[in-house]
Design a protein around this motif. Structure first.
Motif, short mmCIF file in Angstrom:
data_model
loop_
_atom_site.label_atom_id
_atom_site.label_comp_id
_atom_site.label_asym_id
_atom_site.label_seq_id
_atom_site.Cartn_x
_atom_site.Cartn_y
_atom_site.Cartn_z
N PRO A 94 32.50 43.14 23.72
CA PRO A 94 32.60 42.16 24.80
C PRO A 94 31.44 41.18 24.74
O PRO A 94 30.32 41.54 24.39
N GLY A 95 31.70 39.93 25.04
CA GLY A 95 30.67 38.91 25.03
C GLY A 95 29.82 38.95 26.29
O GLY A 95 30.33 39.20 27.38
N ASN A 96 28.54 38.71 26.14
CA ASN A 96 27.64 38.64 27.29
C ASN A 96 27.86 37.31 27.99
O ASN A 96 27.63 36.24 27.43
N GLY A 97 28.31 37.36 29.22
CA GLY A 97 28.61 36.15 29.98
C GLY A 97 30.03 35.67 29.81
O GLY A 97 30.46 34.76 30.51
N ALA A 98 30.79 36.26 28.90
CA ALA A 98 32.18 35.86 28.70
C ALA A 98 33.06 36.52 29.76
O ALA A 98 32.88 37.69 30.10
N MET A 99 33.98 35.75 30.31
CA MET A 99 34.92 36.27 31.29
C MET A 99 36.17 35.39 31.25
O MET A 99 36.07 34.17 31.10
N ASN A 100 37.31 36.01 31.38
CA ASN A 100 38.57 35.29 31.48
C ASN A 100 39.13 35.52 32.87
O ASN A 100 39.16 36.65 33.36
N ALA A 101 39.54 34.44 33.53
CA ALA A 101 40.08 34.52 34.88
C ALA A 101 41.59 34.29 34.83
O ALA A 101 42.06 33.32 34.23
N LEU A 102 42.32 35.19 35.45
CA LEU A 102 43.78 35.13 35.50
C LEU A 102 44.20 34.66 36.89
O LEU A 102 43.69 35.15 37.90
N LEU A 103 45.11 33.72 36.94
CA LEU A 103 45.54 33.12 38.20
C LEU A 103 46.61 33.96 38.87
O LEU A 103 47.60 34.33 38.24
N ALA A 104 46.41 34.23 40.15
CA ALA A 104 47.39 34.95 40.96
C ALA A 104 48.00 33.99 41.97
O ALA A 104 47.35 33.05 42.43
N ALA A 105 49.24 34.24 42.33
CA ALA A 105 49.95 33.37 43.27
C ALA A 105 49.43 33.52 44.69
O ALA A 105 49.50 32.58 45.47
N ASP A 106 48.92 34.71 45.03
CA ASP A 106 48.48 34.95 46.40
C ASP A 106 47.44 36.07 46.42
O ASP A 106 47.18 36.73 45.41
N ARG A 107 46.85 36.26 47.58
CA ARG A 107 45.78 37.25 47.73
C ARG A 107 46.29 38.68 47.57
O ARG A 107 45.58 39.54 47.04
N ALA A 108 47.51 38.94 48.00
CA ALA A 108 48.08 40.28 47.82
C ALA A 108 48.18 40.63 46.34
O ALA A 108 47.96 41.79 45.95
N ASP A 137 38.08 45.66 31.39
CA ASP A 137 39.12 46.48 30.78
C ASP A 137 38.47 47.70 30.14
O ASP A 137 37.24 47.82 30.13
N PRO A 138 39.24 48.65 29.62
CA PRO A 138 38.64 49.85 29.03
C PRO A 138 37.70 49.58 27.85
O PRO A 138 36.90 50.43 27.50
N GLU A 139 37.77 48.40 27.24
CA GLU A 139 36.89 48.04 26.13
C GLU A 139 35.60 47.37 26.61
O GLU A 139 34.72 47.08 25.82
N GLY A 140 35.54 47.03 27.91
CA GLY A 140 34.36 46.37 28.45
C GLY A 140 34.48 44.87 28.61
O GLY A 140 33.52 44.21 29.02
N ASN A 141 35.64 44.29 28.30
CA ASN A 141 35.85 42.85 28.48
C ASN A 141 35.96 42.54 29.96
O ASN A 141 36.71 43.19 30.69
N LYS A 142 35.22 41.54 30.42
CA LYS A 142 35.23 41.18 31.84
C LYS A 142 36.37 40.22 32.14
O LYS A 142 36.58 39.23 31.43
N LEU A 143 37.09 40.54 33.22
CA LEU A 143 38.21 39.73 33.67
C LEU A 143 38.08 39.48 35.16
O LEU A 143 37.43 40.24 35.89
#
Length: 130
Positions: free
Chosen positions: A65-79, A116-122
């Motif tokens: 995993p990269g230090n400072g790397a993060m991928n953001a996934l868009l959700a339709a709503d808060r739920a 995730d289980p590998e340490g990648n930040k999401l």
């Protein structure tokens, strides 16, 4: 803006067990999976790009995993943010910040952070008012 995002993993089966329910809850469709390579990609139904990909690194070196790397996934709503965060933790992820408003970003930003289980930040987030 983006064509694709690639997240490196070492244990493809474990990654698929983690990402399959997370992506399904976000409404993303599995576009392909090739266990022999190994890699897989998801997309919004009916939209060719962007793709979210997971797999072994191309150079065949261990994924880290990269230090400072993060991928953001868009959700339709808060739920959906709440549900995806819970799914991630239930499938081997670790919490990096529970679901909640983050007004320092903007008044309606609602997000949750995990690895995730590998340490990648999401991140999974929604930008809509409640």
């Amino acid at each position: 803006m983006l064509s694709h995002v690639f997240v490196g993993v070492n244990d493809f089966d474990r990654a698929m067990a983690f990402y399959t329910p997370v992506m399904a809850r976000l409404g993303l469709a599995l576009r392909f999976t090739e266990a022999q390579r190994p890699w897989a990609g998801w997309q919004q139904p009916g939209v060719a790009r962007p793709l979210f990909l997971v797999g072994r690194p191309y150079d065949r070196q261990p994924a880290t995993p990269g230090n400072g790397a993060m991928n953001a996934l868009l959700a339709a709503d808060r739920a959906t943010v709440d549900a995806v965060h819970a799914l991630a933790l239930g499938h081997g992820g670790t919490c990096e910040g529970p679901p909640g408003l983050r007004p320092e970003y903007h008044p309606h930003y609602y997000g949750a952070y995990f690895r995730d289980p590998e340490g990648n930040k999401l991140c999974v987030c929604c930008h809509e008012p409640a």
